[in-house]
Scaffold this active site. Sequence first.
Site, PDB file in Angstrom:
ATOM      1  N   GLY A 128       0.805  -1.215   0.000  1.00  0.00           N
ATOM      2  CA  GLY A 128       0.000   0.000   0.000  1.00  0.00           C
ATOM      3  C   GLY A 128       0.838   1.265   0.000  1.00  0.00           C
ATOM      4  O   GLY A 128       0.473   2.258   0.635  1.00  0.00           O
ATOM      5  N   ALA A 129       1.948   1.248  -0.727  1.00  0.00           N
ATOM      6  CA  ALA A 129       2.868   2.397  -0.729  1.00  0.00           C
ATOM      7  C   ALA A 129       2.417   3.515  -1.653  1.00  0.00           C
ATOM      8  O   ALA A 129       3.080   4.552  -1.726  1.00  0.00           O
ATOM      9  CB  ALA A 129       4.267   1.929  -1.135  1.00  0.00           C
ATOM     10  N   ASN A 130       1.316   3.339  -2.349  1.00  0.00           N
ATOM     11  CA  ASN A 130       0.887   4.332  -3.337  1.00  0.00           C
ATOM     12  C   ASN A 130       0.175   5.533  -2.731  1.00  0.00           C
ATOM     13  O   ASN A 130       0.029   6.569  -3.377  1.00  0.00           O
ATOM     14  CB  ASN A 130      -0.028   3.675  -4.377  1.00  0.00           C
ATOM     15  CG  ASN A 130      -1.236   3.019  -3.722  1.00  0.00           C
ATOM     16  OD1 ASN A 130      -1.082   2.115  -2.902  1.00  0.00           O
ATOM     17  ND2 ASN A 130      -2.429   3.454  -4.069  1.00  0.00           N
ATOM     18  N   CYS A 131      -0.271   5.433  -1.478  1.00  0.00           N
ATOM     19  CA  CYS A 131      -1.022   6.544  -0.893  1.00  0.00           C
ATOM     20  C   CYS A 131      -0.873   6.553   0.625  1.00  0.00           C
ATOM     21  O   CYS A 131      -0.389   5.599   1.229  1.00  0.00           O
ATOM     22  CB  CYS A 131      -2.505   6.464  -1.276  1.00  0.00           C
ATOM     23  SG  CYS A 131      -3.338   4.979  -0.658  1.00  0.00           S
ATOM     24  N   GLY A 132      -1.313   7.662   1.228  1.00  0.00           N
ATOM     25  CA  GLY A 132      -1.378   7.772   2.672  1.00  0.00           C
ATOM     26  C   GLY A 132      -0.066   7.558   3.386  1.00  0.00           C
ATOM     27  O   GLY A 132       0.995   8.024   2.960  1.00  0.00           O
ATOM     28  N   ILE A 133      -0.130   6.851   4.499  1.00  0.00           N
ATOM     29  CA  ILE A 133       1.046   6.621   5.334  1.00  0.00           C
ATOM     30  C   ILE A 133       2.083   5.787   4.591  1.00  0.00           C
ATOM     31  O   ILE A 133       3.289   6.009   4.726  1.00  0.00           O
ATOM     32  CB  ILE A 133       0.631   5.929   6.654  1.00  0.00           C
ATOM     33  CG1 ILE A 133      -0.288   6.858   7.456  1.00  0.00           C
ATOM     34  CG2 ILE A 133       1.857   5.564   7.489  1.00  0.00           C
ATOM     35  CD1 ILE A 133      -0.951   6.194   8.646  1.00  0.00           C
ATOM     36  N   GLY A 134       1.629   4.828   3.781  1.00  0.00           N
ATOM     37  CA  GLY A 134       2.571   4.018   3.010  1.00  0.00           C
ATOM     38  C   GLY A 134       3.378   4.862   2.051  1.00  0.00           C
ATOM     39  O   GLY A 134       4.598   4.689   1.914  1.00  0.00           O
ATOM     40  N   SER A 257      -3.451  -0.509  15.109  1.00  0.00           N
ATOM     41  CA  SER A 257      -4.182   0.691  15.522  1.00  0.00           C
ATOM     42  C   SER A 257      -4.589   0.538  16.976  1.00  0.00           C
ATOM     43  O   SER A 257      -4.731  -0.590  17.487  1.00  0.00           O
ATOM     44  CB  SER A 257      -5.427   0.871  14.659  1.00  0.00           C
ATOM     45  OG  SER A 257      -6.292   1.844  15.212  1.00  0.00           O
ATOM     46  N   TYR A 288     -12.899  -4.093  11.541  1.00  0.00           N
ATOM     47  CA  TYR A 288     -11.633  -3.350  11.556  1.00  0.00           C
ATOM     48  C   TYR A 288     -10.907  -3.549  12.879  1.00  0.00           C
ATOM     49  O   TYR A 288      -9.700  -3.819  12.901  1.00  0.00           O
ATOM     50  CB  TYR A 288     -11.916  -1.862  11.323  1.00  0.00           C
ATOM     51  CG  TYR A 288     -10.681  -1.003  11.314  1.00  0.00           C
ATOM     52  CD1 TYR A 288      -9.820  -0.988  10.213  1.00  0.00           C
ATOM     53  CD2 TYR A 288     -10.372  -0.198  12.399  1.00  0.00           C
ATOM     54  CE1 TYR A 288      -8.684  -0.190  10.196  1.00  0.00           C
ATOM     55  CE2 TYR A 288      -9.236   0.608  12.398  1.00  0.00           C
ATOM     56  CZ  TYR A 288      -8.396   0.601  11.296  1.00  0.00           C
ATOM     57  OH  TYR A 288      -7.261   1.393  11.286  1.00  0.00           O
TER      58      TYR A 288
END
Length: 407
Positions: A128-134, A257, A288
């Site tokens: 998930g490196a394409n957005c957000g924290i990643g 989390s 979640y």
Amino acid sequence: MMSLPDTDSEDELPPGWEERATDDGTVCYVNQQNKTSQWTHPRTGRSKRITGELPIGWEKYYDEQLKKFIFLNKETQQRSNVDPRLAFAVEEPTQNVAQVRQRFDSCSTALQVLHGKDLHGRIALITGANCGIGFETARSLTQHGCEIIFACRSRASAEAAIDRIAQERPSARARCRFVALDLSSLRAVQQFVREIKESVNHIDYLFLNAGVFALPYSTTVDGLETTFQVSHLSHFYLTMQLETLFDYKTRIVVLSSESHRFANLPVDNLAIHHVSPPAEKYWSMMAYNNAKLCNVLFAQELAQRWKQRGISVFSVHPGNMVSTELSRNYWFYRWLFAIVRPFTKSLQQAAATSIYCATANELTGLSGLYFNNCYFCEPSKLSKSAALQQQLWHLSEHLVSELLEDH
């Protein structure tokens, strides 16, 4: 336990063992016969550290061709990948996490954590490196020379993320590459692993970052509830399949989390319907919470199983309601996240704890800890249940085996 051969010196290494030094000076012991490593001497059970500058006439440099650091004696032109200071290593007391000084906090940024670090030659794999924290994790690491494998479902979004990094620092483009990973399919994870093993022989940092939040009820191609498979099971399978690429230099960071504290998994008799409930018993928020608990349980059990190999495993809480695309699946959460945005962490601050766990020298030799705001803290009582950790592990193994056989 196999007995070691007699020797005149208890400090002498048994046949097949080598000493190596990490960047922060901790000595690691590698068994070349069975390809394992550990932080303690195989005879004495004690740990060592090297200190001070290199001996006069020696220098350290990164060899681009060999992809490793080399030590050079400028007078004799002798080259070695063994730190010459190992000859003067001294024993140190066993490290205690309580003795680790807090250097960063909730306001610290990823780039502050990385200040002064040279990560050339290191490889990070980020789901998930394409957005957000990643994305912010990838961006920060590339600025310090690290190579990044963007493990994402969408080529277009991953390449757009790489373009953004390259616009800021053109030289970073060569250190970034996309490899397709769809966490909703175990077969896709299998294909991803094959491609990774064909292209790299070692991973320094594994960030299990990808996840989903507030999904309407849905199932994956494998028939499992999506939140559970994407956030836990596929990451579990991915990590197990990449095991041969990890050694004592590897750190695994699992993004969890504080929501894990509100999970409701049973301590006894954990079954598939608890982690992958049917539609009529599904609530997106509890799915979640339970997935985030699975992240901590997995990290704790993995740390125990790989402790002797010197591989460090940490779980982290990046921050509360950080403004990312995590909330994109439901209008109410998009609205709520927008309202609280001025009061929550920036992406740079949210990526700080993950990067701290992956790169901080003072965490060498430690494992199985839960971090929040760049410092360790106690996870939930439920997450510390050894019985539940083991039940989730065995259930995960069973599900992977059963699903791959069925397909």
